[in-house]
Motif scaffolding. Structure first.
Motif: not given
Length: 227
Positions: A94-100
């Motif tokens: 998982v490579l992503s900024p924090t998300r809902m």
């Protein structure tokens, strides 16, 4: 009962030179019971489900209710099993900024026995490549921007697309006929990475049992603080 050699105030044992927990043992399910962390977590929810939001985005005010959260987890789980070649034991990077939708993604992956491998999106492509080499993911979840940092040849599902949003809202019609996946508490759940302060970054493996114990311990602490 605490051993006489252990300091009851600090938990330090002068004989073994080790600190021990001085808290009461946390009640945990039998280790032999097949149980994933999501199943354990959702079993703690009251019935009927709470009326207050399960998730709140402080920057936008967006909320997700408990029924909606459970529905999204079920839909995403069904879509991952039906449309993507991901199965128990596979590593999902998982490579992503924090998300809902992070909680939905994590719970869905853990529900099918996949191993979650979160990576800081601020890392450089070369740093990410090394972590990919350590965890050997079969699939990645990224955004349109972070996917550009992934090594070539690693398939990615983009979280910021209508296709992924649709996976949270619809369930494949043939999913009910699929065999349920048994997840053991000893199964690997998450691969985390060290900071590398004493050398090169290392991978640390955490089981479902670890997160179950963490949750049970937190609930025990909350119960003590409310008495």
């Amino acid at each position: 009962m605490i051993s006489p050699s252990i300091d009851p105030r600090s938990g330090f044992c002068a004989v073994t030179k080790t600190f021990y927990s001085i808290r009461s043992p946390v009640p945990l399910p039998s280790p032999s019971l097949p149980l994933s962390f999501p199943s354990y977590s959702f079993s703690l929810l009251p019935s009927p489900l709470p009326s207050h939001p399960a998730l709140i985005d402080a920057s936008t005010g967006e909320t997700v209710s408990y029924p909606h959260l459970l529905s999204q987890v079920g839909s995403l789980t069904a879509n991952l099993l039906t449309h993507f070649s991901i199965s128990k034991g596979d590593v999902a990077l998982v490579l992503s900024p924090t998300r809902m939708d992070f909680l939905v993604l994590y719970m869905s992956l853990l529900s099918i026995g996949a191993v979650v491998s979160p990576i800081n999106p601020a890392l450089t492509p070369s740093e990410i490549s090394r972590l990919v080499h350590l965890s050997k993911p079969s699939l990645a979840f990224a955004t349109s921007l972070t996917s550009q940092k992934l090594p070539s040849g690693l398939n990615a599902i983009l979280l910021d697309t209508p296709q992924f949003k649709n996976m949270l809202q619809t369930t494949p019609t043939n999913f009910e006929n699929m065999k349920q996946i048994e997840v053991l508490q000893s199964d690997l759940a998450v691969i985390q990475y060290s900071s590398g302060t004493t050398g090169r970054v290392k991978a640390a493996a955490l089981s479902h049992r670890f997160f179950i114990a963490m949750t049970a311990g937190y609930l025990g602490t909350q119960s003590l603080s409310s008495t």
